[in-house]
Design a protein around this motif. Structure first.
Motif, PDB file in Angstrom:
ATOM      1  N   VAL A 224       0.880  -1.164   0.000  1.00 51.25           N
ATOM      2  CA  VAL A 224       0.000   0.000   0.000  1.00 51.25           C
ATOM      3  C   VAL A 224       0.916   1.211   0.000  1.00 51.25           C
ATOM      4  CG1 VAL A 224      -1.856   1.231   1.162  1.00 51.25           C
ATOM      5  CG2 VAL A 224      -1.751  -1.272   1.284  1.00 51.25           C
ATOM      6  N   TYR A 225       0.779   2.048  -1.022  1.00 52.19           N
ATOM      7  CA  TYR A 225       1.707   3.157  -1.231  1.00 52.19           C
ATOM      8  C   TYR A 225       0.964   4.473  -1.096  1.00 52.19           C
ATOM      9  CZ  TYR A 225       6.434   4.330  -2.687  1.00 52.19           C
ATOM     10  OH  TYR A 225       7.744   4.735  -2.698  1.00 52.19           O
ATOM     11  N   GLU A 229      -2.116  12.660  -1.164  1.00 51.71           N
ATOM     12  CA  GLU A 229      -3.055  12.427  -0.073  1.00 51.71           C
ATOM     13  C   GLU A 229      -3.732  11.063  -0.150  1.00 51.71           C
ATOM     14  OE1 GLU A 229      -5.642  14.374  -3.274  1.00 51.71           O
ATOM     15  OE2 GLU A 229      -3.556  14.357  -2.630  1.00 51.71           O
ATOM     16  N   ASP A 230      -3.361  10.226  -1.132  1.00 51.25           N
ATOM     17  CA  ASP A 230      -4.052   8.959  -1.370  1.00 51.25           C
ATOM     18  C   ASP A 230      -3.192   7.766  -0.959  1.00 51.25           C
ATOM     19  OD1 ASP A 230      -6.139  10.414  -2.653  1.00 51.25           O
ATOM     20  OD2 ASP A 230      -4.946  10.449  -4.499  1.00 51.25           O
ATOM     21  N   TRP A 231      -3.855   6.714  -0.476  1.00 45.57           N
ATOM     22  CA  TRP A 231      -3.211   5.422  -0.286  1.00 45.57           C
ATOM     23  C   TRP A 231      -3.686   4.495  -1.407  1.00 45.57           C
ATOM     24  CZ3 TRP A 231       0.643   4.138   3.025  1.00 45.57           C
ATOM     25  CH2 TRP A 231       0.909   5.031   4.066  1.00 45.57           C
ATOM     26  N   VAL A 232      -2.719   3.914  -2.155  1.00 42.97           N
ATOM     27  CA  VAL A 232      -3.011   3.157  -3.365  1.00 42.97           C
ATOM     28  C   VAL A 232      -2.391   1.773  -3.249  1.00 42.97           C
ATOM     29  CG1 VAL A 232      -2.700   3.086  -5.864  1.00 42.97           C
ATOM     30  CG2 VAL A 232      -3.028   5.288  -4.722  1.00 42.97           C
ATOM     31  N   PRO A 247       4.345  13.965  -1.702  1.00 44.43           N
ATOM     32  CA  PRO A 247       4.569  13.142  -0.512  1.00 44.43           C
ATOM     33  C   PRO A 247       4.387  11.659  -0.827  1.00 44.43           C
ATOM     34  CG  PRO A 247       3.156  15.002   0.006  1.00 44.43           C
ATOM     35  CD  PRO A 247       3.271  14.951  -1.491  1.00 44.43           C
ATOM     36  N   GLN A 248       5.251  10.820  -0.236  1.00 46.30           N
ATOM     37  CA  GLN A 248       5.161   9.379  -0.473  1.00 46.30           C
ATOM     38  C   GLN A 248       5.579   8.612   0.772  1.00 46.30           C
ATOM     39  OE1 GLN A 248       8.391   7.415  -2.688  1.00 46.30           O
ATOM     40  NE2 GLN A 248       9.177   9.463  -3.137  1.00 46.30           N
ATOM     41  N   ALA A 249       4.950   7.462   0.951  1.00 42.95           N
ATOM     42  CA  ALA A 249       5.301   6.516   2.002  1.00 42.95           C
ATOM     43  C   ALA A 249       4.746   5.168   1.562  1.00 42.95           C
ATOM     44  CB  ALA A 249       4.706   6.934   3.350  1.00 42.95           C
ATOM     45  N   CYS A 250       5.088   4.088   2.255  1.00 44.57           N
ATOM     46  CA  CYS A 250       4.528   2.795   1.878  1.00 44.57           C
ATOM     47  C   CYS A 250       4.597   1.820   3.041  1.00 44.57           C
ATOM     48  CB  CYS A 250       5.220   2.219   0.644  1.00 44.57           C
ATOM     49  SG  CYS A 250       6.752   1.342   0.954  1.00 44.57           S
TER      50      CYS A 250
END
Length: 274
Positions: A224-225, A229-232, A247-250
């Motif tokens: 889940v990345y 503002e979205d989680w994809v 912005p990014q996180a996973c």
């Protein structure tokens, strides 16, 4: 690093019974190109390439990713090119995900199989052929090299992922690591193409927000990345394209590893005039 299962697209065409709902997105700050849309009808062919097709998954666009292009090349048996690069000022990285290709680089021939990695310096003389009996699929990431005053251009080289030692990120107990193919402190290089690896449950535990733009191709696993503002949800074969400062996180979803090929621009002053 143990051998990996690198995902490679095969094209094809969906049946009329498939639904159109998909994970494809193109937004102001990012794009997601899921593997299910990399079909035969969206491939390109290039001058001077024989028996070869390409999925172009990134190209410079005003206001979006601006520094690079990214192709997935599929070369049929007997195919290839004697004059592959039309821009003498371009540098490139090739990364093989399926089959075998013969790269002749400045007069020396290298047999590249899955996991093979080549950096092609600007102005290098190179050719690529598939002399095997199966398709060869590789990533081709291109960038216009940005020279820096008093800094020489980097040299070409060929290696393999399996021969590189991943660098473990601090305080992660091995859950997050990066395989770097060039020294990050080598300012001759103005782009890095690395492989980022998360064990199941590993994460980027903060929202990275930075000037480098990114192309991320998922080689293996799922996650889940966070994109802006979205989680994809993403999986092997998906591609993500991130503007600067997106912005990014996973979080790696498991059950196996989550791994991706990552492009970013580095080591140069931002241009003050567009």
């Amino acid at each position: 690093m143990s051998n990996s299962n690198y995902f490679a697209p095969t094209g094809g065409h969906p049946p009329q019974t498939d639904v159109m709902t998909d994970r494809a997105m193109f937004k102001t700050a990012y794009a997601v190109i899921p593997r299910g849309v990399m079909r035969d009808i969206v491939t390109s062919i290039f001058p001077h390439w024989n028996d070869t097709r390409a999925w172009i998954i990134a190209r410079p666009l005003s206001g979006f990713a601006e520094t690079f292009s990214h192709y997935i090349m599929e070369v049929a048996p007997g195919g290839g090119s004697d004059t592959p690069e039309p821009d003498a000022g371009a540098e490139a990285v090739l990364f093989v995900v399926s089959g075998t290709a013969e790269l002749t680089l400045d007069g020396k021939t290298h047999v590249m199989s899955e996991g093979g990695y080549a950096f092609i310096a600007p102005g290098a003389d190179w050719q690529l052929k598939n002399n095997s009996d199966a398709n060869a699929t590789f990533h081709w990431i291109r960038k216009a090299y940005e020279a820096a005053q008093g800094v020489g251009a980097p040299e070409s080289f060929v290696t393999r992922e399996v021969d590189m030692d991943p660098s473990v990120m601090p305080d992660t107990n091995g859950a997050w690591s990066t395989t770097r193919f060039v020294d990050p402190s080598d300012v001759r290089h103005d782009m890095h193409v690395t492989i980022v690896d998360f064990e199941a449950g590993g994460s980027i535990p903060f929202a990275e927000t930075h000037v480098m733009e990114h192309g991320l191709y998922v080689l293996e696993g799922k996650a889940v990345y966070r994109l802006n503002e979205d989680w994809v949800e993403v999986e092997a074969g998906d591609y993500m394209w991130l503007r600067a400062f997106c912005p990014q996180a996973c979080v790696a979803a498991g059950p196996g590893r989550f791994r991706y090929l990552l492009y970013k621009d580095v080591n140069r002053h931002p241009k003050l005039k567009l």
